[in-house]
Design a protein around this motif. Structure first.
Motif, short mmCIF file in Angstrom:
data_model
loop_
_atom_site.label_atom_id
_atom_site.label_comp_id
_atom_site.label_asym_id
_atom_site.label_seq_id
_atom_site.Cartn_x
_atom_site.Cartn_y
_atom_site.Cartn_z
N LEU A 412 0.83 -1.21 0.00
CA LEU A 412 0.00 0.00 0.00
C LEU A 412 0.87 1.26 0.00
N GLY A 413 2.00 1.20 0.69
CA GLY A 413 2.92 2.33 0.66
C GLY A 413 3.49 2.57 -0.73
N VAL A 414 3.79 1.49 -1.45
CA VAL A 414 4.30 1.61 -2.83
C VAL A 414 3.24 2.27 -3.72
N VAL A 415 1.98 1.86 -3.56
CA VAL A 415 0.90 2.45 -4.37
C VAL A 415 0.77 3.94 -4.08
N ALA A 416 0.75 4.31 -2.79
CA ALA A 416 0.61 5.72 -2.43
C ALA A 416 1.78 6.54 -2.96
N ALA A 417 2.99 6.00 -2.84
CA ALA A 417 4.17 6.73 -3.32
C ALA A 417 4.16 6.87 -4.84
N HIS A 418 3.72 5.83 -5.55
CA HIS A 418 3.68 5.89 -7.01
C HIS A 418 2.71 6.97 -7.48
N ASP A 419 1.53 7.01 -6.90
CA ASP A 419 0.55 8.01 -7.32
C ASP A 419 1.08 9.42 -7.07
N ARG A 420 1.75 9.63 -5.96
CA ARG A 420 2.32 10.96 -5.69
C ARG A 420 3.46 11.27 -6.65
N SER A 421 4.23 10.25 -7.02
CA SER A 421 5.37 10.47 -7.90
C SER A 421 4.92 10.90 -9.29
N VAL A 422 3.90 10.22 -9.85
CA VAL A 422 3.46 10.57 -11.20
C VAL A 422 2.76 11.93 -11.20
N ARG A 423 2.34 12.40 -10.07
CA ARG A 423 1.74 13.73 -9.98
C ARG A 423 2.81 14.82 -9.90
N LEU A 424 3.91 14.54 -9.22
CA LEU A 424 4.90 15.57 -8.97
C LEU A 424 5.98 15.67 -10.04
N PHE A 425 6.33 14.55 -10.67
CA PHE A 425 7.48 14.52 -11.56
C PHE A 425 7.08 14.26 -13.01
N PRO A 426 7.91 14.66 -13.96
CA PRO A 426 7.63 14.36 -15.38
C PRO A 426 7.56 12.86 -15.60
N PRO A 427 6.81 12.43 -16.62
CA PRO A 427 6.67 10.98 -16.87
C PRO A 427 7.99 10.25 -17.02
N ALA A 428 8.97 10.89 -17.62
CA ALA A 428 10.26 10.22 -17.85
C ALA A 428 11.00 9.94 -16.55
N LYS A 429 10.70 10.71 -15.51
CA LYS A 429 11.42 10.56 -14.25
C LYS A 429 10.56 9.99 -13.13
N ALA A 430 9.26 9.84 -13.37
CA ALA A 430 8.37 9.43 -12.29
C ALA A 430 8.69 8.03 -11.78
N VAL A 431 8.89 7.08 -12.71
CA VAL A 431 9.17 5.71 -12.30
C VAL A 431 10.57 5.59 -11.72
N ALA A 432 11.56 6.21 -12.39
CA ALA A 432 12.93 6.15 -11.89
C ALA A 432 13.04 6.78 -10.51
N GLY A 433 12.24 7.82 -10.27
CA GLY A 433 12.29 8.48 -8.97
C GLY A 433 11.78 7.63 -7.83
N GLN A 434 11.07 6.54 -8.18
CA GLN A 434 10.55 5.66 -7.13
C GLN A 434 11.52 4.56 -6.74
N LEU A 435 12.61 4.42 -7.48
CA LEU A 435 13.56 3.35 -7.15
C LEU A 435 14.12 3.50 -5.74
N PRO A 436 14.49 4.73 -5.31
CA PRO A 436 14.93 4.85 -3.91
C PRO A 436 13.83 4.46 -2.92
N LEU A 437 12.57 4.82 -3.23
CA LEU A 437 11.47 4.43 -2.36
C LEU A 437 11.29 2.92 -2.33
N LEU A 438 11.44 2.27 -3.49
CA LEU A 438 11.33 0.82 -3.52
C LEU A 438 12.44 0.19 -2.68
N ALA A 439 13.65 0.73 -2.79
CA ALA A 439 14.75 0.21 -1.97
C ALA A 439 14.45 0.39 -0.48
N LEU A 440 13.84 1.53 -0.15
CA LEU A 440 13.48 1.77 1.26
C LEU A 440 12.43 0.77 1.73
#
Length: 454
Positions: A412-440
């Protein structure tokens, strides 16, 4: 799993007690957790390209009649009276009852019914402690006695004092500094977890009386200075209940309507305020320390430390909270490097830690609530010959519940973080920006399941 149900002091001082040798394979536990996280991450990256959560703008309005009952002055007065009566009963038991948690329900009322019971209550009903909070009720009564009206104390409909945290203070009160945020609640939560997990005699009536008196005095004095709005972020249990209630299917829309909603919408509406990260990290870190505190190696450290048991345990609790916070701050810094600058890198994804904290709370305290909760109620009702409570699940069922709770919280944390990421960052960086969160999330998962299987 409560190993010694006949010894309430042990279970109250250390949460759910020992959990060693749970009958579940570590390989399957970790493999299932990693699979769930990676599959959810890949699926979100491929199928979820735009933000879908709308915060307080979403929800299916409940019938007007139901909202009228919920908002009726009689309903709110009854709930405030119930909270005040329960608090007075606890004080009477502490003052007049035996200094023995096996025969005094007051320690169980504080550590089980309040601390743990607020979790399901807030998830099902929303931020219930706002109305049950006896300190808020006492403040209102004192304000009336001193002719200093608070919102909702005079004639007319009673507004929700928490609906606008930045509203002007009531007459005669000082404004709350904006930079304060939820830091008082974080400090209060740390103080309570220290009392539960570190204090030499947490279930002693003397210890509880001193702690409750000191806390209530400080809260009432600060509310007298800042007004009733102080309790929103200043009262540890109100902030705790409100944070968990973000995942409740019951909520308030921005127009004030009582609604049924997707819990993710409520989570998305979590205000990005100072101290939010500290509050969630205290919940995560203290629960992790509770799971580690009964490890034989740590018990040996406490018994042999030249500093003494209490200072060493205090440092251990601080280190656990600091480790959780440090990992999150490193993740936020890495996200900023990958995705680009953001004005609030720390608070932007703090809401994604709330379901993780909830998963840990369920995993660690489920048995305590369902076993010691009825026992406490039975003692309060004067039933001296009640049968010994039995765990509701066998060792295998409990182990499965704990692992599922931890893994589900992280997904559920991954889902919440992903939705916030695609809202805040450009599409090209939204998924890559979640890699640190996934590692966390993976790191937290390893730690959480490792504590369960220690």
């Amino acid at each position: 799993m409560v190993l010694h149900p006949a010894d309430p002091l042990t279970s109250l001082a250390h949460g759910i007690g020992s959990q060693h040798d749970l009958p579940i394979s570590p390989f399957y536990a970790f493999a299932g957790a990693f699979a769930a996280l990676f599959v959810s991450f890949l699926a979100l990256g491929l199928l979820w390209s735009t933000s879908r959560f709308r915060g307080e703008r979403s929800g299916l309005a409940l019938p007007v009649a139901l909202q009228r009952v919920a908002d009726a002055p009689a309903t709110r007065t009854a709930l405030r009276g119930l909270g005040l009566a329960a608090a007075l009963a606890v004080l009477l038991y502490l003052l007049l009852g035996p200094d023995d948690p096996a025969h005094n329900p007051a320690p169980g009322a504080v550590y089980v019914l309040l601390w743990v019971g607020l979790v399901p209550a807030s998830l099902l009903l929303g931020p219930v402690w706002r109305l049950l909070n006896p300190l808020r009720t006492l403040h209102r009564l004192l304000s009336r006695a001193l002719h200093r009206p608070e919102p909702g104390c005079g004639p007319g409909p009673a507004p929700d004092p928490d609906s606008d945290p930045d509203a002007a203070p009531a007459r005669g009160h000082h404004p709350l500094p904006a930079r304060l945020g939820q830091w008082p609640a974080a400090v209060g939560l740390f103080g309570f977890t220290w009392l539960e997990l570190v204090a030499p005699e947490p279930a002693s009536t003397t210890t509880l009386l001193i702690a409750i008196t000191a806390y209530a005095t400080a809260q009432l004095l600060l509310a007298a200075r800042f007004g009733e709005r102080w309790f929103v972020d200043g009262d540890a249990f109100e902030a705790y209940s409100t944070l968990l209630a973000r995942l409740s299917p019951l909520g308030r829309r921005s127009d004030g309507r009582l609604v049924l909603r997707n819990p993710f919408h409520g989570l998305d509406a979590t205000p990005e305020r100072p101290g939010l990260v500290a509050t969630v990290c205290v919940l995560l870190g203290s629960t992790a320390y509770d799971g580690f505190s009964d490890n034989p190696s740590w018990i040996n450290v406490l018994q042999t430390s030249p500093l003494g048991r209490t200072p060493t345990a205090t440092l251990g609790l601080l280190a656990s909270v600091a480790l959780v916070a440090t990992l999150y701050c490193l993740c936020a810094a890495a996200t900023r490097l990958v995705s680009g600058p953001h004005p609030g890198p720390l608070t932007a994804f703090a809401h994604s830690l709330v379901p993780i904290a909830l998963g840990y709370l369920i995993a660690h305290y489920f048995s305590l609530l369902v076993v010691e909760g009825p026992r406490t109620v039975s003692m309060a009702l004067g039933t001296d010959n009640a049968p010994e409570p039995l765990p509701p699940l066998g060792p295998g069922g409990l182990a499965a519940l704990q692992v599922v709770a931890v893994v589900t919280g992280h997904v559920l944390g991954v889902v919440a973080a992903h939705d916030r990421s695609v809202r805040l960052f450009p599409p090209a960086k939204a998924v890559a920006g979640q890699l640190p969160l996934l590692a966390l999330m993976i790191t937290y998962t390893i730690g959480g399941i490792g504590l369960l299987l220690n």
